[in-house]
Design a protein around this motif. Structure first.
Motif, PDB file in Angstrom:
ATOM      1  N   UNK A  96       6.307  12.408  -4.964  1.00 15.52           N
ATOM      2  CA  UNK A  96       5.541  11.855  -6.083  1.00 15.52           C
ATOM      3  C   UNK A  96       6.468  11.549  -7.266  1.00 15.52           C
ATOM      4  N   UNK A  97       7.423  12.478  -7.500  1.00 18.32           N
ATOM      5  CA  UNK A  97       8.341  12.312  -8.639  1.00 18.32           C
ATOM      6  C   UNK A  97       9.227  11.074  -8.442  1.00 18.32           C
ATOM      7  N   UNK A  98       9.764  10.950  -7.246  1.00 19.93           N
ATOM      8  CA  UNK A  98      10.677   9.830  -6.970  1.00 19.93           C
ATOM      9  C   UNK A  98       9.923   8.510  -7.026  1.00 19.93           C
ATOM     10  N   UNK A  99       8.693   8.511  -6.520  1.00 19.17           N
ATOM     11  CA  UNK A  99       7.910   7.266  -6.549  1.00 19.17           C
ATOM     12  C   UNK A  99       7.558   6.898  -7.997  1.00 19.17           C
ATOM     13  N   UNK A 138       5.511  -0.455  -1.093  1.00 17.95           N
ATOM     14  CA  UNK A 138       4.835  -0.741   0.182  1.00 17.95           C
ATOM     15  C   UNK A 138       4.905   0.506   1.055  1.00 17.95           C
ATOM     16  N   UNK A 139       3.779   0.850   1.678  1.00 16.95           N
ATOM     17  CA  UNK A 139       3.718   2.125   2.420  1.00 16.95           C
ATOM     18  C   UNK A 139       3.230   1.911   3.851  1.00 16.95           C
ATOM     19  N   UNK A 163      -0.730  10.851  -2.663  1.00 18.48           N
ATOM     20  CA  UNK A 163       0.646  11.260  -3.013  1.00 18.48           C
ATOM     21  C   UNK A 163       1.478  10.023  -3.370  1.00 18.48           C
ATOM     22  N   UNK A 164       1.352   8.995  -2.544  1.00 14.76           N
ATOM     23  CA  UNK A 164       2.267   7.845  -2.672  1.00 14.76           C
ATOM     24  C   UNK A 164       1.727   6.766  -3.611  1.00 14.76           C
ATOM     25  N   UNK A 165       0.438   6.646  -3.698  1.00 13.17           N
ATOM     26  CA  UNK A 165      -0.198   5.609  -4.530  1.00 13.17           C
ATOM     27  C   UNK A 165       0.496   4.253  -4.385  1.00 13.17           C
ATOM     28  N   UNK A 166       0.529   3.729  -3.159  1.00 15.78           N
ATOM     29  CA  UNK A 166       1.235   2.458  -2.938  1.00 15.78           C
ATOM     30  C   UNK A 166       0.477   1.266  -3.522  1.00 15.78           C
ATOM     31  N   UNK A 210     -12.659   3.470  -4.055  1.00 17.20           N
ATOM     32  CA  UNK A 210     -12.111   2.594  -5.109  1.00 17.20           C
ATOM     33  C   UNK A 210     -10.617   2.790  -5.300  1.00 17.20           C
ATOM     34  N   UNK A 211      -9.903   2.893  -4.199  1.00 14.97           N
ATOM     35  CA  UNK A 211      -8.450   3.059  -4.313  1.00 14.97           C
ATOM     36  C   UNK A 211      -7.819   1.684  -4.561  1.00 14.97           C
ATOM     37  N   UNK A 212      -7.001   1.544  -5.599  1.00 14.57           N
ATOM     38  CA  UNK A 212      -6.413   0.233  -5.888  1.00 14.57           C
ATOM     39  C   UNK A 212      -5.214  -0.071  -4.981  1.00 14.57           C
ATOM     40  N   UNK A 213      -5.491  -0.224  -3.709  1.00  9.70           N
ATOM     41  CA  UNK A 213      -4.425  -0.426  -2.716  1.00  9.70           C
ATOM     42  C   UNK A 213      -4.792  -1.636  -1.863  1.00  9.70           C
ATOM     43  N   UNK A 214      -3.834  -2.537  -1.694  1.00 10.35           N
ATOM     44  CA  UNK A 214      -4.085  -3.704  -0.839  1.00 10.35           C
ATOM     45  C   UNK A 214      -3.697  -3.360   0.602  1.00 10.35           C
TER      46      UNK A 214
END
Ligand code: AMP
Length: 294
Positions: free
Chosen positions: A11-14, A25-26, A153-156, A180-184
Motif C-alpha cells: 500500500x505504501x509503495x503504491x 494497472x493490476x 490494498x492496491x486500489x488500481x 462502487x469501486x472506481x476501477x476500470x
C-alpha cells in the motif's frame, strides 16, 4: 521489479507511485504463469505506467481440497516471466497476510459456510448459480472475497481479466459496480495453444496424450460458432454434447449457450442478444473450462 509480501508495504509503495501521478494497472493471478497471463501484463503495460501482478493461490475459492493441494506452484519461474514482461511490482502474500484465522475457520475451505455472502455485501443473483456457480458451489464467493481484498490494498486504476474465465469476469464487474469501486475492468481475449486448447495453469498437469485429446474442446466450440444461426440452439447443444460425450476420457459437466450479460441459458435466438457457448469437463483428474463468444 519489486517483490512484496506485506500488504502494508504494498500500500505504501503504491501510494508513492500515485503521488508521482502514475497510473496503476493490476493483474490478479494464482501463479503458474503462461502466455495467457503475460498477454494481460502486456495489455496493462500498454495502458498504465505501473503494472502490478499478484500471485496468490486463494484457498477460499477452491471447493476441492485436492485441486488446491495439487495446484501448480512455480514462483521463481513466474518472477522471471513477469520481470521479462516489464511488470513493476509483484504482490505475493502468505495466506495469513490475506485472511484472519477466524475467516479461514469460518470457511474451513468449505463453501457451504458462505461466510462472506451472509454479510450480504453484494448480491450476484443468477450470475453465481449457473454453470461454474452450480458446479463449484461457493467458488465465486471465494473469488469475490480475495479480489475485493486485493482491490482494497492496491486500489488500481485499471484491472485486467481474461475472457477464459468469463463468468468470473461477470462476477467481478458486478462486484465493482455494487461496491462502487472506481476501477476500470479490461477484459482480454483467450490465448490458446497451437492445437486450440485454451492456455491454463492446470494444463501443466495434463499428459502429452491428454493435451491432444483436450483439443476436442475448442474444436467443438469453433464448430458451434460456425453453425451459429444455421442451427437452432437446441441443435447446437445436442451436437456439442454428443461430440464431447463421445470422447471416453471426458466427463462433461456442462455445455451451455447463454446470454453474455446475464449468463442465463438461452433456448432461442432473440434480436440484439449476444450469446456465449461455455463448457466445463473433467479430463482425468483435471477440470478444464473454455468458452467462445458467438
Ligand atoms: P488464474 O491465475 O488462473 O487465476 O488467472 C489469472 C488471470 O489470467 C485471469 O483473469 C484469467 O482469466 C487469465 N487467464 C488465464 N488463462 C488465460 C488465457 N488462456 N488467456 C487469457 N487470459 C487468461
Amino acid at each position: 521489479m519489486i517483490i512484496l509480501k506485506s500488504k502494508f508495504e504494498t500500500k505504501k509503495i503504491i501510494s508513492a507511485f500515485k503521488n508521482q501521478q502514475h497510473s496503476i494497472g493490476f493483474i490478479p493471478t494464482m501463479g503458474a504463469l503462461h502466455k495467457g497471463h503475460i498477454s494481460l501484463i502486456n495489455k496493462a503495460k500498454s495502458e498504465c505506467s505501473i503494472v502490478i501482478a499478484s500471485i496468490f493461490v486463494n484457498p477460499t475459492q477452491f471447493n476441492n481440497l485436492n485441486d488446491l493441494k495439487n495446484y501448480p506452484r512455480t514462483f521463481e519461474a513466474d518472477c522471471i516471466m513477469l520481470e521479462k514482461a516489464g511488470c513493476n511490482v509483484i504482490f505475493a502474500p502468505e495466506i495469513a497476510e490475506m485472511y484472519s484465522e477466524k475467516e479461514l475457520e469460518l470457511k474451513n475451505l468449505k463453501i457451504e459456510d458462505k461466510a462472506w455472502t451472509e454479510g450480504k455485501l453484494v448480491d450476484f443473483g443468477t450470475l453465481e448459480i449457473v454453470m461454474e456457480g452450480a458446479h463449484r458451489p461457493g467458488h465465486f464467493n471465494g473469488v469475490a472475497q480475495i479480489v475485493s481484498k486485493l482491490f482494497r490494498i492496491i486500489e488500481p486504476d485499471k484491472t485486467y481479466f481474461g475472457q477464459k474465465d468469463f463468468q468470473q469476469l461477470a462476477i467481478i464487474r458486478s462486484m465493482v459496480e455494487q461496491l462502487s469501486m472506481p476501477i476500470e475492468i479490461i477484459d482480454c481475449p483467450i490465448l490458446r495453444e497451437p492445437n486450440g486448447l485454451a492456455m491454463s495453469s492446470r494444463n501443466e498437469r495434463l499428459t502429452t496424450e491428454q493435451r491432444k485429446t483436450a483439443a476436442l474442446i475448442s474444436k467443438t466450440l469453433f464448430q458451434v460458432k460456425n453453425f451459429y444461426t444455421s442451427k437452432s440452439i437446441a441443435e447446437l447443444k445436442k451436437f456439442a454434447e454428443q461430440q464431447l460425450n463421445a470422447e471416453p476420457q471426458f466427463k462433461l459437466e456442462y455445455f451451455e449457450i447463454a446470454d453474455v450479460n446475464t449468463l442465463k441459458p438461452a433456448s432461442e435466438y432473440k434480436a440484439n442478444q449476444k450469446l456465449i457457448a461455455c463448457v466445463a469437463l473433467q479430463l482425468g483428474e483435471i477440470r478444464l473450462i473454455d468458452n467462445i463468444l458467438l
